[in-house]
Design a protein around this motif. Sequence first.
Motif, PDB file in Angstrom:
ATOM      1  N   GLN A  96       0.825  -1.145  -0.069  1.00  0.00           N
ATOM      2  CA  GLN A  96      -0.003  -0.050   0.034  1.00  0.00           C
ATOM      3  C   GLN A  96       0.988   1.170   0.111  1.00  0.00           C
ATOM      4  OE1 GLN A  96      -2.940  -0.193   3.123  1.00  0.00           O
ATOM      5  NE2 GLN A  96      -3.769   1.818   2.546  1.00  0.00           N
ATOM      6  N   THR A  97       1.900   1.406   0.750  1.00  0.00           N
ATOM      7  CA  THR A  97       2.775   2.647   0.850  1.00  0.00           C
ATOM      8  C   THR A  97       3.584   2.699  -0.475  1.00  0.00           C
ATOM      9  OG1 THR A  97       3.014   1.912   3.254  1.00  0.00           O
ATOM     10  CG2 THR A  97       4.653   3.626   2.364  1.00  0.00           C
ATOM     11  N   LEU A  98       3.719   1.675  -0.984  1.00  0.00           N
ATOM     12  CA  LEU A  98       4.424   1.969  -2.311  1.00  0.00           C
ATOM     13  C   LEU A  98       3.737   2.754  -3.364  1.00  0.00           C
ATOM     14  CD1 LEU A  98       6.076  -1.872  -3.062  1.00  0.00           C
ATOM     15  CD2 LEU A  98       7.180   0.313  -2.691  1.00  0.00           C
ATOM     16  N   ARG A  99       2.371   2.699  -3.000  1.00  0.00           N
ATOM     17  CA  ARG A  99       1.406   3.473  -4.056  1.00  0.00           C
ATOM     18  C   ARG A  99       1.009   4.751  -3.340  1.00  0.00           C
ATOM     19  NH1 ARG A  99       1.939  -1.548  -5.074  1.00  0.00           N
ATOM     20  NH2 ARG A  99       1.685  -2.558  -7.186  1.00  0.00           N
ATOM     21  N   ASP A 100       1.296   5.061  -2.201  1.00  0.00           N
ATOM     22  CA  ASP A 100       0.790   6.024  -1.588  1.00  0.00           C
ATOM     23  C   ASP A 100       1.533   7.387  -1.923  1.00  0.00           C
ATOM     24  OD1 ASP A 100       0.184   7.905   0.620  1.00  0.00           O
ATOM     25  OD2 ASP A 100       0.148   6.463   2.330  1.00  0.00           O
ATOM     26  N   PRO A 101       0.661   8.381  -2.085  1.00  0.00           N
ATOM     27  CA  PRO A 101       1.330   9.684  -2.863  1.00  0.00           C
ATOM     28  C   PRO A 101       1.922  10.385  -1.470  1.00  0.00           C
ATOM     29  CG  PRO A 101      -0.910   9.994  -2.835  1.00  0.00           C
ATOM     30  CD  PRO A 101      -0.592   8.414  -2.406  1.00  0.00           C
ATOM     31  N   ASN A 102       1.836  10.235  -0.497  1.00  0.00           N
ATOM     32  CA  ASN A 102       2.311  10.740   0.773  1.00  0.00           C
ATOM     33  C   ASN A 102       3.763  10.238   1.029  1.00  0.00           C
ATOM     34  OD1 ASN A 102       0.061  12.561   1.631  1.00  0.00           O
ATOM     35  ND2 ASN A 102      -0.901  10.454   2.283  1.00  0.00           N
ATOM     36  N   TYR A 103       4.079   8.896   0.576  1.00  0.00           N
ATOM     37  CA  TYR A 103       5.424   8.550   0.757  1.00  0.00           C
ATOM     38  C   TYR A 103       6.110   8.061  -0.960  1.00  0.00           C
ATOM     39  CZ  TYR A 103       4.083   7.568   5.573  1.00  0.00           C
ATOM     40  OH  TYR A 103       3.544   7.825   6.721  1.00  0.00           O
ATOM     41  N   PRO A 104       6.269   9.341  -1.528  1.00  0.00           N
ATOM     42  CA  PRO A 104       6.653   8.967  -2.905  1.00  0.00           C
ATOM     43  C   PRO A 104       7.839   8.297  -3.190  1.00  0.00           C
ATOM     44  CG  PRO A 104       7.108  11.319  -2.364  1.00  0.00           C
ATOM     45  CD  PRO A 104       6.332  10.718  -1.295  1.00  0.00           C
ATOM     46  N   ASP A 105       9.026   8.444  -2.002  1.00  0.00           N
ATOM     47  CA  ASP A 105      10.150   7.949  -2.178  1.00  0.00           C
ATOM     48  C   ASP A 105      10.396   6.673  -1.301  1.00  0.00           C
ATOM     49  OD1 ASP A 105      11.151  10.062  -3.856  1.00  0.00           O
ATOM     50  OD2 ASP A 105      11.296  11.253  -2.008  1.00  0.00           O
ATOM     51  N   PHE A 106       9.115   6.021  -0.931  1.00  0.00           N
ATOM     52  CA  PHE A 106       9.362   4.622   0.016  1.00  0.00           C
ATOM     53  C   PHE A 106      10.220   3.863  -0.804  1.00  0.00           C
ATOM     54  CE2 PHE A 106       7.372   0.828   1.570  1.00  0.00           C
ATOM     55  CZ  PHE A 106       7.708   0.841   2.977  1.00  0.00           C
ATOM     56  N   LYS A 107      10.067   3.443  -1.792  1.00  0.00           N
ATOM     57  CA  LYS A 107      10.821   2.281  -2.554  1.00  0.00           C
ATOM     58  C   LYS A 107      12.252   2.493  -2.537  1.00  0.00           C
ATOM     59  CE  LYS A 107      11.028  -0.868  -6.597  1.00  0.00           C
ATOM     60  NZ  LYS A 107      10.627  -1.011  -7.767  1.00  0.00           N
ATOM     61  N   ALA A 108      12.738   3.880  -2.979  1.00  0.00           N
ATOM     62  CA  ALA A 108      14.270   4.090  -2.975  1.00  0.00           C
ATOM     63  C   ALA A 108      14.643   4.034  -1.574  1.00  0.00           C
ATOM     64  CB  ALA A 108      14.146   5.292  -3.543  1.00  0.00           C
ATOM     65  N   SER A 109      13.882   4.684  -0.511  1.00  0.00           N
ATOM     66  CA  SER A 109      14.290   4.735   0.857  1.00  0.00           C
ATOM     67  C   SER A 109      14.499   3.534   1.326  1.00  0.00           C
ATOM     68  CB  SER A 109      13.364   5.639   1.534  1.00  0.00           C
ATOM     69  OG  SER A 109      13.758   5.747   2.996  1.00  0.00           O
ATOM     70  N   MET A 110      13.516   2.509   1.255  1.00  0.00           N
ATOM     71  CA  MET A 110      13.662   1.050   1.722  1.00  0.00           C
ATOM     72  C   MET A 110      14.951   0.199   1.257  1.00  0.00           C
ATOM     73  SD  MET A 110      11.681   1.118   4.317  1.00  0.00           S
ATOM     74  CE  MET A 110      11.222  -0.577   4.845  1.00  0.00           C
ATOM     75  N   SER A 111      15.062   0.471  -0.125  1.00  0.00           N
ATOM     76  CA  SER A 111      15.985  -0.315  -0.925  1.00  0.00           C
ATOM     77  C   SER A 111      17.350   0.092  -0.349  1.00  0.00           C
ATOM     78  CB  SER A 111      15.949  -0.008  -2.284  1.00  0.00           C
ATOM     79  OG  SER A 111      16.061   0.966  -2.863  1.00  0.00           O
ATOM     80  N   SER A 112      17.561   1.439   0.234  1.00  0.00           N
ATOM     81  CA  SER A 112      19.105   1.985   0.616  1.00  0.00           C
ATOM     82  C   SER A 112      19.352   1.441   2.043  1.00  0.00           C
ATOM     83  CB  SER A 112      18.964   3.552   0.409  1.00  0.00           C
ATOM     84  OG  SER A 112      18.204   3.895   1.584  1.00  0.00           O
ATOM     85  N   LYS A 113      18.543   0.793   2.631  1.00  0.00           N
ATOM     86  CA  LYS A 113      18.606   0.540   3.932  1.00  0.00           C
ATOM     87  C   LYS A 113      19.371  -0.981   3.933  1.00  0.00           C
ATOM     88  CE  LYS A 113      14.752   3.037   5.558  1.00  0.00           C
ATOM     89  NZ  LYS A 113      15.596   4.207   5.969  1.00  0.00           N
ATOM     90  N   LYS A 114      20.040  -1.178   5.095  1.00  0.00           N
ATOM     91  CA  LYS A 114      20.474  -2.529   5.455  1.00  0.00           C
ATOM     92  C   LYS A 114      19.365  -3.144   6.379  1.00  0.00           C
ATOM     93  CE  LYS A 114      25.207  -1.969   4.788  1.00  0.00           C
ATOM     94  NZ  LYS A 114      26.746  -2.371   5.119  1.00  0.00           N
ATOM     95  N   ALA A 115      19.260  -4.524   6.197  1.00  0.00           N
ATOM     96  CA  ALA A 115      17.919  -4.878   6.996  1.00  0.00           C
ATOM     97  C   ALA A 115      18.537  -6.462   7.374  1.00  0.00           C
ATOM     98  CB  ALA A 115      16.661  -5.376   6.118  1.00  0.00           C
ATOM     99  N   TYR A 116      18.170  -6.743   8.627  1.00  0.00           N
ATOM    100  CA  TYR A 116      18.727  -8.229   9.506  1.00  0.00           C
ATOM    101  C   TYR A 116      17.390  -8.807  10.114  1.00  0.00           C
ATOM    102  CZ  TYR A 116      23.252  -5.975   8.685  1.00  0.00           C
ATOM    103  OH  TYR A 116      24.357  -5.350   8.150  1.00  0.00           O
TER     104      TYR A 116
END
Length: 128
Positions: A96-116
């Motif tokens: 849902q957030t990937l398509r939310d105009p309030n979070y236009p950079d969500f995909k780019a922001s999440m892809s730049s993070k390290k996750a464990y």
Amino acid sequence: MSIAVIYGGNRPNGNVETLTKLATQGLMIEEIYLKDCVIQPIIDKRHAEEGFSDVSDDYNAVIDRILPHDILIFSTPIYWYSMTGAMKNFIDRWSQTLRDPNYPDFKASMSSKKAYVIAVGGDEPYIK
């Protein structure tokens, strides 16, 4: 480097929380307990003409808390060979957030993070 820990467990001071606190000892972290949040399951409207509807729950507040961090640690017990329902609902809502105009950079922001992932199961896995 900033770290957010997202706890998916429902039991206070459970095994996964104990292990996560041991693993992050001495680090500055923001702790987010999904058990203290109301996060509704996704109603998948990715292909609906009207798109997703707004949902009145705590999900966006959690997203707003994790976005500033560089590292995300997902901490969950294993229930029925998977993450908890609370963690699953949280991650499912990313669609849902990937398509939310309030979070236009969500995909780019999440892809730049390290996750464990720190996951704990207790069903005697060495027997299987």
